[in-house]
Motif scaffolding. Structure first.
Motif, PDB file in Angstrom:
ATOM      1  N   ASN A 142       0.494  -1.200   0.275  1.00  9.72           N
ATOM      2  CA  ASN A 142      -0.029  -0.024  -0.014  1.00  9.72           C
ATOM      3  C   ASN A 142       1.556   0.986  -0.015  1.00  9.72           C
ATOM      4  N   SER A 143       1.940   0.825  -0.574  1.00 11.84           N
ATOM      5  CA  SER A 143       2.397   2.645  -1.310  1.00 11.84           C
ATOM      6  C   SER A 143       3.055   2.577  -2.801  1.00 11.84           C
ATOM      7  N   PRO A 144       3.839   3.515  -2.296  1.00 11.24           N
ATOM      8  CA  PRO A 144       4.443   3.955  -4.234  1.00 11.24           C
ATOM      9  C   PRO A 144       5.398   3.115  -4.551  1.00 11.24           C
ATOM     10  N   LEU A 145       5.966   2.371  -3.505  1.00 12.08           N
ATOM     11  CA  LEU A 145       6.940   1.149  -3.820  1.00 12.08           C
ATOM     12  C   LEU A 145       6.933  -0.392  -3.771  1.00 12.08           C
ATOM     13  N   ALA A 146       5.171  -0.273  -3.548  1.00 13.89           N
ATOM     14  CA  ALA A 146       4.516  -1.669  -3.950  1.00 13.89           C
ATOM     15  C   ALA A 146       3.942  -2.788  -5.095  1.00 13.89           C
TER      16      ALA A 146
END
Length: 304
Positions: free
Chosen positions: A135-139
């Protein structure tokens, strides 16, 4: 291979590999995403090896801006289609596919599927950064890891947290942004990451590379220490900010703010996901290659 097995593998076998570097573990590579600085640095790292392997450059362009070398071959590809990528790389004996694709990390999905079709032995996803979380831009990094596992393609993951070249971009030069300042950040330069990637893929035994995670760290500093170094280098000022000052918008500015918060939450080290412990003992890149000796951040800044 588990990280504890990597650390305990012993130096005798590695010494033999270093003495006989022409007998490379993998001899034929493909690099995807050649338009960026990271990919070009990685390519140069392979070219700097005592024996240069065969390297296929997967590019949308007929003549990308890369060094000329008899062992470097450009293959024009359509990155949107696994079938066309696979058709472009099949029959060339490519063993390792290295992705340096930035921006939209999910653009690697066709690469993974093409790697399966083409019989690639090892996939190196475009991670080269901090520990990803859901649930993050790095997911999307986790999505690519899962896809490779589902496709049955072994991966080698290289974690270096923040590239030295991106530190001033992230924190600033004239105004160096700092949250609490006590969080720790791992920093490694393009060149030092590239050196380790090229060395490990041509030197370490295959079984040590399959499904491996390599933790790289040129320097380990608190954000306060990083801010002082940036202030001294560029003559700016340190500005203390609050999380409310960093809106997580869906644009580049929001991504920068996310990274500042992400690092402040402790995700800025390459060993964060391992839990408490002696972090210096967990940088397995140094364990397998003591001669690596990456630059400290202050040393990098002095030559930047």
């Amino acid at each position: 291979m588990r990280e504890d097995e990597v650390a305990a593998s012993g130096e005798t076998q590695l010494e033999a590999h270093k003495q006989n570097i022409s007998d490379m573990t993998f001899k034929t590579f493909a690099i995807a995403g050649i338009s960026g600085t990271v990919s070009k640095t990685f390519l140069q790292s392979f070219l700097d090896l005592p024996t240069v392997p065969k390297i296929y450059i997967l590019s949308r362009q007929d003549k990308p801006d890369i060094p000329s070398h008899p062992n470097v071959i450009v293959v024009k590809v359509d990155y949107s289609s696994p079938d066309t990528i696979a058709a472009s790389i099949q029959g060339k004996g490519i063993e390792v596919l290295i992705s340096t694709i930035g921006g939209n990390l999910l653009a690697q999905e066709p690469l993974v599927k093409a790697a399966k079709k083409a019989g690639i032995k090892l996939f190196v996803p475009s991670e080269y950064g901090s520990i990803p979380k859901e649930n993050s831009p790095l997911a999307p990094k986790l999505t690519i890891r899962k896809l490779a596992e589902e496709e049955g393609i072994p991966t080698a993951i290289y974690l270096n947290s923040l590239f030295a070249e991106y530190v001033s971009w992230l924190f600033g030069k004239e105004k160096v942004k700092v949250l609490n300042g006590n969080s720790i950040l791992s920093i490694t330069s393009f060149v030092d990451v590239g050196r380790f990637v090229a060395w490990s893929l041509t030197t370490l035994p295959e079984e040590q590379l399959y499904n491996s995670i390599w933790r790289l760290e040129g320097d380990r500093l608190t954000i306060k220490e990083v801010a002082e170094l940036l202030k001294n280098k560029y003559g700016g000022e340190i500005v203390h900010v609050k999380r409310d000052d960093l809106p997580l918008t869906q644009d580049l500015a929001g991504f920068v703010n996310f990274l500042l918060v992400h690092i402040d939450d402790g995700y800025g080290t390459t060993t964060f996901d391992l839990g408490p412990g002696d972090s210096s003992e967990r940088i397995n890149a140094v364990k397998v290659w003591p001669e690596w000796k990456p630059k400290k951040f202050a040393e990098y800044l002095s030559s930047a």
